[in-house]
Design an enzyme around this catalytic site. Sequence first.
Site, short mmCIF file in Angstrom:
data_model
loop_
_atom_site.label_atom_id
_atom_site.label_comp_id
_atom_site.label_asym_id
_atom_site.label_seq_id
_atom_site.Cartn_x
_atom_site.Cartn_y
_atom_site.Cartn_z
CE LYS A 162 1.92 1.97 5.01
NZ LYS A 162 1.42 1.22 3.84
CE LYS A 220 -4.80 -0.92 2.06
NZ LYS A 220 -5.39 -2.04 2.77
CB SER A 247 -0.86 0.03 1.26
OG SER A 247 -1.60 -1.15 1.39
P1 NAD Z 1 5.84 -5.89 7.40
O1 NAD Z 1 6.57 -4.73 7.97
O2 NAD Z 1 5.40 -7.01 8.28
O3 NAD Z 1 6.72 -6.56 6.23
C1 NAD Z 1 7.54 -5.84 5.36
C2 NAD Z 1 8.69 -6.76 4.97
O4 NAD Z 1 9.51 -6.07 4.02
C3 NAD Z 1 9.62 -7.12 6.15
O5 NAD Z 1 9.79 -8.51 6.21
C4 NAD Z 1 10.93 -6.40 5.83
O6 NAD Z 1 12.08 -7.11 6.28
C5 NAD Z 1 10.87 -6.35 4.32
N1 NAD Z 1 11.70 -5.29 3.74
C6 NAD Z 1 11.67 -3.97 4.02
N2 NAD Z 1 12.57 -3.32 3.26
C7 NAD Z 1 13.19 -4.27 2.50
C8 NAD Z 1 14.23 -4.23 1.54
N3 NAD Z 1 14.83 -3.09 1.21
N4 NAD Z 1 14.62 -5.39 0.98
C9 NAD Z 1 14.03 -6.55 1.32
N5 NAD Z 1 13.03 -6.67 2.22
C10 NAD Z 1 12.64 -5.52 2.82
O7 NAD Z 1 4.58 -5.27 6.61
P2 NAD Z 1 3.21 -6.01 6.24
O8 NAD Z 1 2.25 -5.89 7.38
O9 NAD Z 1 3.50 -7.33 5.62
O10 NAD Z 1 2.65 -4.97 5.13
C11 NAD Z 1 3.16 -4.92 3.81
C12 NAD Z 1 2.29 -3.97 3.02
O11 NAD Z 1 0.94 -4.46 3.01
C13 NAD Z 1 2.23 -2.55 3.61
O12 NAD Z 1 2.22 -1.60 2.59
C14 NAD Z 1 0.92 -2.56 4.38
O13 NAD Z 1 0.34 -1.26 4.51
C15 NAD Z 1 0.07 -3.46 3.50
N6 NAD Z 1 -1.04 -4.11 4.20
C16 NAD Z 1 -0.86 -4.64 5.44
C17 NAD Z 1 -1.94 -5.23 6.09
C18 NAD Z 1 -1.78 -5.81 7.47
O14 NAD Z 1 -2.81 -6.12 8.10
N7 NAD Z 1 -0.57 -6.00 7.98
C19 NAD Z 1 -3.19 -5.30 5.46
C20 NAD Z 1 -3.34 -4.79 4.17
C21 NAD Z 1 -2.25 -4.19 3.55
#
Ligand code: NAD
Length: 294
Positions: free
Chosen positions: A238, A170, A95
């Site tokens: 965010k 979104k 997102s």
């Molecule tokens: P998270 O922080 O759990 O996961 C992000 C992952 O990206 C981590 O494992 C981190 O190590 C990795 N990462 C970050 N920078 C990196 C890089 N440079 N190289 C390699 N890996 C890297 O986040 P999440 O909850 O999985 O969310 C991901 C996306 O989905 C976000 O944009 C969030 O807004 C969206 N989202 C989340 C939810 C939720 O309920 N968690 C629901 C809908 C949408």
Amino acid sequence: MKVGLIGLGIMGKPMGANLLKKGYDLTVFDRNLTPVQELVAAGAKSAADVRELAASCDVVLTMLPNSPHVKNVVLEAGGVIETIREGSVVIDMSSINPMASREIAAELEKHGVKMLDAPVSGGEPKAVDGTLSFMVGGPEDVFEAHKELLSSMGASVVRCGEIGAGNVTKLCNQVVVAVNIAVVGEALMLGQKAGVSPDAIYRAIRGGLAGSTVMDAKAPMMMDRNFNPGFRIDLHIKDLNNVLDTAKSVDAPMLLTNQVMEMMKVLHHDGEGQSDHSALVKFYEKLTDEQIGR
Ligand code: NAD
């Protein structure tokens, strides 16, 4: 189709597991090794870095926190853009700001690479079940060619328009959810202060016009004082930052969202950033010195 997945956090890891269950040839990368090892144990290959991953895949999926992370992984030095083959496709499922999606797509286009922005709603339980809702932007032919891939992680996959349209949709979703949660908290506090139990109010109104998926998910959490995420306040801040940046760029009025954003910022400063966004009710508790009960 060889698929690469970068970003194996709360969402990306179970989404990767579902791709494996559907039989996709999957290569993964995250700078955190633990989820990489878990997916390798389930049948994925791992890449040493995102350049190696991009060189070997037809489709590169990203599931990262926000716009700077996606730009860094795709466009910056050592990024996907350095090795991705002409004719490959990038699908960003994070997102992020829709303006960033458009910038990234324009750079990829110069290398003969098409992009879809495909953020999701549903959170971790639906990522695990493979029942997420995808909202997608990008060229129709690219969407049609990759709809089945996205369907392996989601129950609903809807194209909303050209690149950026997925993230615009979104952001609209996040506005509706944020304002809806806040007003559920406001109403339950009104009821409790006026001498009616929040539980009776909830049971009486949930089947009528005021009822909503948000009310069903979040009112019980408020009454039970269960603020385990779910979806964290900081992640919603965010998203609302991206909402307000986008709104400014198109001159859209965001009266209610601005108010809820201020409430979320207060909660963040109170140490509630990692709490579920149902903790918005705590803003009303702070103002009234009273806790919501059943
Ligand atoms: P998270 O922080 O759990 O996961 C992000 C992952 O990206 C981590 O494992 C981190 O190590 C990795 N990462 C970050 N920078 C990196 C890089 N440079 N190289 C390699 N890996 C890297 O986040 P999440 O909850 O999985 O969310 C991901 C996306 O989905 C976000 O944009 C969030 O807004 C969206 N989202 C989340 C939810 C939720 O309920 N968690 C629901 C809908 C949408």
